[in-house]
Design an enzyme around this catalytic site. Structure first.
Site, short mmCIF file in Angstrom:
data_model
loop_
_atom_site.label_atom_id
_atom_site.label_comp_id
_atom_site.label_asym_id
_atom_site.label_seq_id
_atom_site.Cartn_x
_atom_site.Cartn_y
_atom_site.Cartn_z
N ASP A 12 9.55 -42.86 12.99
CA ASP A 12 9.94 -43.16 14.37
C ASP A 12 11.24 -42.42 14.72
O ASP A 12 11.39 -41.88 15.82
CB ASP A 12 10.18 -44.67 14.57
CG ASP A 12 8.90 -45.42 14.90
OD1 ASP A 12 7.84 -45.00 14.41
OD2 ASP A 12 8.97 -46.43 15.63
N LYS A 34 14.72 -44.94 -2.56
CA LYS A 34 15.99 -45.66 -2.71
C LYS A 34 16.09 -46.01 -4.19
O LYS A 34 16.30 -47.17 -4.56
CB LYS A 34 15.97 -46.90 -1.79
CG LYS A 34 17.28 -47.64 -1.69
CD LYS A 34 18.39 -46.89 -0.99
CE LYS A 34 19.69 -47.69 -1.03
NZ LYS A 34 20.87 -46.89 -0.64
N ASP A 89 18.82 -43.66 3.00
CA ASP A 89 19.93 -43.78 3.96
C ASP A 89 20.50 -42.40 4.29
O ASP A 89 20.78 -42.08 5.46
CB ASP A 89 21.02 -44.75 3.45
CG ASP A 89 21.22 -44.71 1.95
OD1 ASP A 89 20.60 -43.85 1.29
OD2 ASP A 89 22.01 -45.51 1.44
N TYR A 116 3.85 -53.88 2.65
CA TYR A 116 2.80 -54.14 3.63
C TYR A 116 1.56 -54.79 3.00
O TYR A 116 0.57 -55.00 3.69
CB TYR A 116 2.38 -52.86 4.34
CG TYR A 116 3.50 -52.22 5.15
CD1 TYR A 116 3.48 -52.25 6.54
CD2 TYR A 116 4.57 -51.59 4.53
CE1 TYR A 116 4.50 -51.67 7.27
CE2 TYR A 116 5.59 -51.01 5.25
CZ TYR A 116 5.56 -51.06 6.62
OH TYR A 116 6.56 -50.49 7.35
MG MG Z 1 5.91 -47.84 12.87
#
Ligand code: MG
Ligand code: NAI
Length: 356
Positions: free
Chosen positions: A247, A186, A219, A135
């Protein structure tokens, strides 16, 4: 009197934040928090009018104790530049490294998993590092539009920010009854960032012998959230994995309409942070009265908690329990109530609190 900055933003943002302001007025009346609200106009319209949302983030930090944010995102600004300026500006310039995303099931009816048989099985907090990873906006493209088009998005992980997120996660785990912390990464496929997270997690864990430590690849974590959510207490992850998993986790307790978040700089004692729902501006339902205001109200409740306003926080949480276990629900939870009806019910439930 100190004050709170309210940035309603776009889409359903102003609709849900109107309910937060109403709830705060009731809380203020009963508990006397001494906090006033200032509504700030930074949204898509502001951007389109001024060509920019060049706000002085440090001035916001100095003037207010916290920011209550609705949501930003407008189809008229396809690259969402205004959202990046405001949200990115707050997160980056105020070093809000820690993003808490609690998920707690209040009634079994809101959990889509048939094998969850107790509300206690879904009670977890995702601690997401909030300022780095992919980000940061480092990357680029070459040979655009041709078959050899190259696109690079660089994930940045600094020891400083990892330490802040991991330490906050250990502190939180220590304060909860189960005292369990899962690192999600990961590291099997990310040989640079993975070991940094692993090494700092182990080093910081040595100061928290009372917290049980655990590790999952992302995962596997995505699968485990569905298979056996009760195994999770506190989860710490980098920005990207934390974003995605939160989410998914939110859906276990009813979805984005009931997913709150708190972002803060753990070392800033003068400013409590930015409190916003996990969801976006939901242009598909904006203006229809269908938006669930609870995610934003619950984010406000996280602010009360972080400010140490325990009584007010408990009253709001009990009112959320009351609303979620009743019939006055917005369509995302299977009801037919409007945004303002849910807000009014919250206000009534909080007002009843001291008479219970
Ligand atoms: Mg989001
Ligand atoms: P979204 O979260 O806005 O919506 C996803 C789905 O959930 C939609 O079907 C929406 O109707 C529903 N939904 C969301 N919040 C709800 C609520 N409170 N009550 C009932 N239903 C709700 O995500 P989407 O559609 O990917 O993004 C829309 C815009 O929001 C985009 O411009 C995006 O960039 C922006 N966005 C902004 C965020 C922020 O301000 N922090 C976070 C996520 C997205």
């Amino acid at each position: 009197m100190s004050s709170l900055a309210v940035i309603p933003g776009d889409g359903i943002g102003p609709e849900v934040m109107a309910e937060v302001v109403k709830v705060h007025a009731v809380v203020e009346d009963i508990f006397g928090t001494g906090l006033t609200t200032d509504v700030l106009p930074y949204d898509a319209d502001y951007f389109l009018e001024h060509g920019d949302v060049d706000i002085d983030i440090q001035e916001i930090r100095n003037r207010y104790r916290a920011v209550l944010l609705g949501a930003l995102g407008d189809p008229r600004i396809p690259d969402n530049r205004h959202a990046k300026q405001i949200i990115g500006g707050l997160r980056q310039q105020l070093e809000l490294s820690v993003n808490l995303r609690p998920v707690r099931l209040r009634t079994l009816e809101h959990c889509p998993l048939k094998h969850v048989t107790s509300i206690e099985d879904v009670d977890l907090v995702i601690v997401r590092e909030n300022t780095e990873d992919v980000y940061v906006g480092i990357g680029g493209t070459v040979r655009g539009g041709r078959p050899g088009h190259v696109a690079m998005e660089v994930g940045v992980h600094t020891r400083w920010a990892v330490d802040r997120a991991v330490t906050a996660a250990f502190e939180l785990a220590r304060s909860r009854p189960r005292r369990r912390l899962t690192l999600v990464d990961k590291s099997n496929a990310m040989p640079s960032a993975g070991p940094l997270w692993q090494e700092r997690f182990r080093a910081i864990a040595s100061s928290y012998p009372d917290v049980e430590c655990d590790h999952l690849y992302v995962d596997a974590a995505a699968m485990e959230l569905i298979r056996y959510p009760a195994r999770f207490d506190v989860v710490v992850a980098g920005n990207l994995f934390g974003d995605i998993l939160s989410d998914e986790a939110a859906q276990l307790a009813g979805g984005l309409g009931v997913a709150p978040s708190a972002s803060y700089d753990p070392e800033d004692t003068g400013f409590f942070g930015v409190f916003e729902a996990v969801h976006g501006s939901a242009p598909d339902i904006a203006g229809t009265g269908r938006a669930n205001p609870l995610a934003s109200v619950m984010s406000y409740s996280l602010m009360l908690d972080r400010m140490g306003l325990r009584e007010a926080h408990t009253a709001v949480e009990r009112a959320v329990d009351h609303v979620l276990c009743g019939d006055l629900l917005t369509p995302d939870l299977g009801g037919i109530a409007r945004t303002d009806e849910v807000g009014d019910e919250m206000c009534r439930a909080i007002a009843r609190h001291d008479k219970d």
